[in-house]
Every structure is written in structure tokens, then in C-alpha cells.
Design a protein around this motif. Structure first.
Motif, PDB file in Angstrom:
ATOM      1  N   PHE A 189      11.025 -79.781  59.008  1.00 19.05           N
ATOM      2  CA  PHE A 189      10.199 -78.655  59.447  1.00 19.05           C
ATOM      3  C   PHE A 189       9.964 -77.653  58.325  1.00 19.05           C
TER       4      PHE A 189
ATOM      5  N   SER B 122       8.704 -74.195  57.311  1.00 21.99           N
ATOM      6  CA  SER B 122       8.312 -72.869  57.801  1.00 21.99           C
ATOM      7  C   SER B 122       7.180 -72.319  56.946  1.00 21.99           C
ATOM      8  N   PRO B 123       6.162 -71.750  57.625  1.00 23.90           N
ATOM      9  CA  PRO B 123       5.067 -71.175  56.838  1.00 23.90           C
ATOM     10  C   PRO B 123       5.521 -69.937  56.074  1.00 23.90           C
ATOM     11  N   PHE B 124       6.723 -69.461  56.364  1.00 20.78           N
ATOM     12  CA  PHE B 124       7.189 -68.224  55.720  1.00 20.78           C
ATOM     13  C   PHE B 124       8.206 -68.502  54.622  1.00 20.78           C
ATOM     14  N   ALA B 125       8.462 -69.802  54.409  1.00 22.14           N
ATOM     15  CA  ALA B 125       9.506 -70.152  53.461  1.00 22.14           C
ATOM     16  C   ALA B 125       9.210 -69.573  52.086  1.00 22.14           C
ATOM     17  N   GLU B 126       7.936 -69.334  51.814  1.00 20.31           N
ATOM     18  CA  GLU B 126       7.595 -68.918  50.457  1.00 20.31           C
ATOM     19  C   GLU B 126       7.297 -67.430  50.344  1.00 20.31           C
ATOM     20  N   ILE B 127       7.618 -66.649  51.356  1.00 21.68           N
ATOM     21  CA  ILE B 127       7.372 -65.211  51.238  1.00 21.68           C
ATOM     22  C   ILE B 127       8.212 -64.663  50.089  1.00 21.68           C
ATOM     23  N   THR B 128       7.571 -63.942  49.209  1.00 17.95           N
ATOM     24  CA  THR B 128       8.286 -63.396  48.065  1.00 17.95           C
ATOM     25  C   THR B 128       8.415 -61.887  48.197  1.00 17.95           C
ATOM     26  N   ASP B 129       9.241 -61.296  47.337  1.00 20.65           N
ATOM     27  CA  ASP B 129       9.381 -59.843  47.314  1.00 20.65           C
ATOM     28  C   ASP B 129       8.038 -59.177  47.045  1.00 20.65           C
TER      29      ASP B 129
ATOM     30  N   ASP C  87       5.094 -60.246  47.912  1.00 18.96           N
ATOM     31  CA  ASP C  87       4.307 -60.266  49.158  1.00 18.96           C
ATOM     32  C   ASP C  87       4.667 -59.054  50.011  1.00 18.96           C
ATOM     33  N   ILE C  88       5.959 -58.806  50.122  1.00 19.23           N
ATOM     34  CA  ILE C  88       6.432 -57.728  50.985  1.00 19.23           C
ATOM     35  C   ILE C  88       6.067 -56.374  50.381  1.00 19.23           C
ATOM     36  N   ASP C  89       6.237 -56.258  49.059  1.00 19.44           N
ATOM     37  CA  ASP C  89       5.865 -55.002  48.398  1.00 19.44           C
ATOM     38  C   ASP C  89       4.394 -54.689  48.607  1.00 19.44           C
TER      39      ASP C  89
ATOM     40  N   LEU D  44       2.570 -55.251  51.061  1.00 15.31           N
ATOM     41  CA  LEU D  44       2.303 -54.713  52.399  1.00 15.31           C
ATOM     42  C   LEU D  44       2.388 -53.192  52.401  1.00 15.31           C
ATOM     43  N   PHE D  45       3.219 -52.670  51.521  1.00 17.72           N
ATOM     44  CA  PHE D  45       3.463 -51.224  51.523  1.00 17.72           C
ATOM     45  C   PHE D  45       2.751 -50.523  50.370  1.00 17.72           C
TER      46      PHE D  45
ATOM     47  N   GLU E  51      -0.201 -49.304  49.943  1.00 16.44           N
ATOM     48  CA  GLU E  51      -1.169 -48.207  50.122  1.00 16.44           C
ATOM     49  C   GLU E  51      -0.561 -46.852  49.781  1.00 16.44           C
TER      50      GLU E  51
ATOM     51  N   LEU F 299       0.642 -53.854  59.179  1.00 10.36           N
ATOM     52  CA  LEU F 299       0.863 -53.618  57.752  1.00 10.36           C
ATOM     53  C   LEU F 299      -0.036 -54.413  56.823  1.00 10.36           C
TER      54      LEU F 299
ATOM     55  N   VAL G 280       0.722 -61.397  55.303  1.00 10.00           N
ATOM     56  CA  VAL G 280       1.637 -62.142  54.436  1.00 10.00           C
ATOM     57  C   VAL G 280       1.338 -63.609  54.658  1.00 10.00           C
ATOM     58  N   ARG G 281       1.017 -64.296  53.580  1.00  9.30           N
ATOM     59  CA  ARG G 281       0.749 -65.741  53.688  1.00  9.30           C
ATOM     60  C   ARG G 281      -0.228 -66.063  54.817  1.00  9.30           C
TER      61      ARG G 281
ATOM     62  N   LYS H  50      10.579 -49.775  54.731  1.00  6.69           N
ATOM     63  CA  LYS H  50      10.311 -50.901  53.842  1.00  6.69           C
ATOM     64  C   LYS H  50      11.574 -51.733  53.659  1.00  6.69           C
TER      65      LYS H  50
ATOM     66  N   LYS I 182      11.684 -55.656  54.693  1.00  9.17           N
ATOM     67  CA  LYS I 182      12.017 -56.717  53.735  1.00  9.17           C
ATOM     68  C   LYS I 182      13.052 -57.665  54.299  1.00  9.17           C
TER      69      LYS I 182
ATOM     70  N   LEU J  51      11.563 -59.839  57.172  1.00  9.10           N
ATOM     71  CA  LEU J  51      10.694 -60.914  56.695  1.00  9.10           C
ATOM     72  C   LEU J  51      11.493 -61.952  55.906  1.00  9.10           C
TER      73      LEU J  51
ATOM     74  N   LEU K 182      12.951 -64.324  58.232  1.00  5.98           N
ATOM     75  CA  LEU K 182      11.989 -65.337  58.677  1.00  5.98           C
ATOM     76  C   LEU K 182      11.958 -66.524  57.724  1.00  5.98           C
ATOM     77  N   THR K 183      12.068 -66.237  56.432  1.00 10.13           N
ATOM     78  CA  THR K 183      11.990 -67.340  55.477  1.00 10.13           C
ATOM     79  C   THR K 183      13.179 -68.273  55.652  1.00 10.13           C
TER      80      THR K 183
ATOM     81  N   GLY L  37      12.626 -69.614  59.802  1.00  9.43           N
ATOM     82  CA  GLY L  37      11.312 -70.192  60.140  1.00  9.43           C
ATOM     83  C   GLY L  37      10.945 -69.840  61.534  1.00  9.43           C
TER      84      GLY L  37
END
Lengths: 165, 195
Positions: free
Chosen positions: A147, A149-156, A158-160, A162-163, A165, B64, B67-68, B181, B185, B188, B191-192, B195
Motif C-alpha cells: 500500500f 500512501s499518497p502522503f508518504a512523500e510529504i516533505t518539510d 511542503d508543510i512550510d 502551507l504557511f 502567506e 491552508l 499538499v501533494r 504550524k 507539521k 501531516l 500521515l506520512t 497513510g
């Protein structure tokens, strides 16, 4: 702790079809589905001027508080809540033990009709949610091996972003 | 319990602000609400008493960005801090994805902080969660007041694991977004893993 809900395209379309049919059959204004944590799953009807996010959160709060009341007096749950207003009424019921079905209707319908149609729609929704849970379980079982996960590759980054703005 | 909707490509996460009475949970939410672009936020709902004490919860939905390819929505909740609302506090922790503990830095509120954090652990347990396992950050609020305990002292007293710790002045803004934040972090990142 209940497992995560994951919504797939196929079941999502079935759910949308069921609630849109319920809206017509029950002669109601709005039908929507919320999970017990307050996340809206699907909505149908005159929702343009309705704050559905707040509605979802308050409905879940309402159901949670009522569940608490039920347990205090030794009931498992109150499976139906009904709020009567001057013009609009809200009928709230629990489906598949974990999802909240909300029907908003006015004088063009009646409590009896809504209850009847909700009962029928609930049976169909029960089946759909059973399918979803079975699917989630299957994917969980495969999770270790295949399986992805579509989120397996979320990186720092990516998250930064988001914030940013 | 993150709700992932593959059909509409959305992730919904629930973040709860926890802490003793008058520590500034609602103030955190109010500041985020005031400073967020109107397109990204929903209404701030406050179920409060006539004297502005939280009765059941405050609720602020935030969108927000993506993401992906998934739209991320954060639902921020506060709990009532007053001890006698414990039954309501338990309900709000249902399905939580991340917790922010807001501690009041004033020396005379340390006992209240300790009591609230223990209460958080107990209430999480009744919902089937373990504080040491869920995404969790600690905010030391009201750092601008004169009678505050030192950061080291508070860490010793309140830190439960290697959680990120943020100093804040929620009424004026410093630290509020950093805290959010920080927990986002962790949620999320969680989640990785799962999954």
C-alpha cells in the motif's frame, strides 16, 4: 478507537446518490452527512447560503453532548434528535454507528415523512459504509507491503509552503 | 482521526487547544481568525457563557492550501478550561489528530497547568489515545506578563516527551502561528507514517 474513515470515489458517488434521492423523497430542503468528529462528508440541496462547515461541527457537538446525556441515564444512545423551529426543522439521526445524517425541512414536509424516508435511506447508507470499512481494512492489511500512501512523500518544504502567506 | 476524502481530494484534520481556565485558548483562535485571509477561513464559532467563558467549544475551520494535490483543512477546537466542564472536554477530544497544550506562564497558575495536563492525559486515555504517541506541542503563553515562571522551570514541570515548545503572547500574536504550524507539521508527518 474507531478506525479512520477513508472516502473513495465509488462510494462517494453512491452516498451522493442516496442523499439526493432522500432529499427529493422526504420533500426536504437540505440533506447532509457528517462524521461524528464534525467533518462534513456530503451535502445536497439548497446549501449556497448555508454555512455547512459550522453546521457540521455544531451537529457533531450536539450529537456528542446528547450521547453523553444518554450514557448518564444509562441509555446506549439517543439515535434520533429533532429540533423544531418556526419555519425550519432539523432531523438528526445516526447511521452505521458513526455517521450523522441531517435533514433540514420546512412545512412542505412532515416529521412522519422524514422519519420514514430517513429509515429507508439509512439502510442503504449502512451498506455503503460497511463496504468502505471493509475496503479500509483490506488496504490496512496490505499496508506493510504494497500500500502506497499518497502522503508518504510529504516533505518539510511542503508543510512550510502551507504557511508561507 | 484524519478524514481523507479521495473523491474530493481533501484532508481534514482536527486540532484541539487544551489547557487550564483563562490560559488563552480562545485568544489563540481569535488571533488566528483575525490574521487569516478571509478566503482561507470560515466563521469562528464560540459557544460561550455571557461572561465570555467557553461553555462547550470554539471552532475555527482553516483551509491552508494543497499538499501533494490534496486540499488541507484544519479544524481548530478549544475546550472549556474550567474544571467543572470536564464532561464536555472529553467529548471534544473525540477524533483528535493533534493537541496543543496552552500553559499559563504566571507562577500562580503552575498548579492549574499541572492539573490540566494530567486531566488531558486521562481524558485522552478514555478516548483511546496516548499522549506520548499523538502529535502534541506545548505552548507557554502570556510570556509578556511580569510574574512568569522561567522557561526551564516550566519545561521541567510540564514537558511530557520531546514535544516542540513555543513561547507565546496570544493576545498580541507572537508564537501563535508558530505553535499552530508546529502541530500541523506533526499531524501531516504522522500521515506520512500511517497513510
Amino acid at each position: 478507537m474507531a478506525p479512520d474513515i477513508v472516502m473513495y470515489e465509488e462510494e462517494f458517488n453512491q452516498i451522493k446518490a442516496i442523499i439526493s434521492k432522500l432529499r427529493v423523497d422526504a420533500n426536504s430542503k437540505v440533506v447532509f452527512l457528517v462524521d461524528k468528529n464534525g467533518q462534513q462528508i456530503a451535502a445536497h440541496g439548497d446549501i449556497e447560503n448555508l454555512d455547512t462547515t459550522s453546521l457540521a461541527s455544531l451537529t457533531a457537538g450536539n450529537v456528542a453532548a446528547t450521547d453523553g446525556l444518554a450514557r448518564l441515564i444509562g441509555e446506549k444512545e439517543f439515535s434520533i434528535l429533532f429540533h423544531e423551529g418556526e419555519k425550519d426543522n432539523i432531523h438528526i439521526s445516526i447511521v452505521a454507528q458513526r455517521v450523522i445524517l441531517v435533514v433540514i425541512f420546512d412545512e412542505r414536509s412532515s416529521l412522519g415523512l422524514v422519519r420514514l424516508r430517513v429509515k429507508k435511506a439509512s439502510e442503504e447508507l449502512n451498506r455503503v459504509f460497511a463496504n468502505i470499512m471493509a475496503k479500509v481494512e483490506r488496504e490496512k492489511a496490505q499496508a506493510g507491503a504494497a500500500f502506497e500512501s499518497p502522503f508518504a512523500e510529504i516533505t518539510d518544504e511542503d508543510i512550510d509552503s502551507l504557511f508561507s502567506e | 482521526m484524519t478524514f481523507i476524502n479521495y473523491a474530493s481530494r481533501e484532508i481534514n484534520c482536527k486540532i484541539v487547544y487544551y489547557g487550564p481556565g483563562l490560559c488563552g485558548k480562545t485568544t489563540n483562535l481569535q488571533y488566528i481568525f483575525d490574521k487569516t485571509n478571509p478566503a482561507a477561513k470560515g466563521k469562528l464559532i464560540s459557544l460561550a457563557t455571557e461572561t465570555d467563558r467557553t461553555l462547550f467549544f470554539d471552532f475555527l475551520p482553516l483551509e491552508l492550501g494543497t499538499v501533494r494535490g490534496f486540499k488541507t483543512r484544519f479544524h481548530l477546537y478549544t475546550v472549556p478550561g474550567q474544571v467543572f466542564y470536564d464532561a464536555s472536554r472529553k467529548l471534544i477530544l473525540k477524533g483528535v489528530d493533534g493537541v496543543i497544550f496552552v500553559a499559563d506562564s504566571q507562577v500562580e497558575r503552575m498548579d492549574a497547568n499541572v492539573e490540566a495536563i494530567e486531566n488531558l492525559e486521562t481524558n485522552l486515555k478514555t478516548q483511546g489515545y496516548d499522549l506520548s504517541a499523538i502529535p502534541y506541542v506545548l505552548q507557554l503563553n502570556k510570556r509578556d506578563l511580569p510574574n512568569v515562571a522561567s522557561v526551564d522551570e516550566m519545561k521541567k514541570l510540564l514537558a511530557k516527551k520531546n514535544e516542540p515548545i513555543f513561547e507565546a503572547v496570544a493576545a498580541k500574536g507572537p508564537g501563535v502561528f508558530e505553535t499552530l504550524k508546529g502541530v500541523a507539521k506533526l499531524v501531516l508527518a504522522d500521515l506520512t507514517k500511517s497513510g
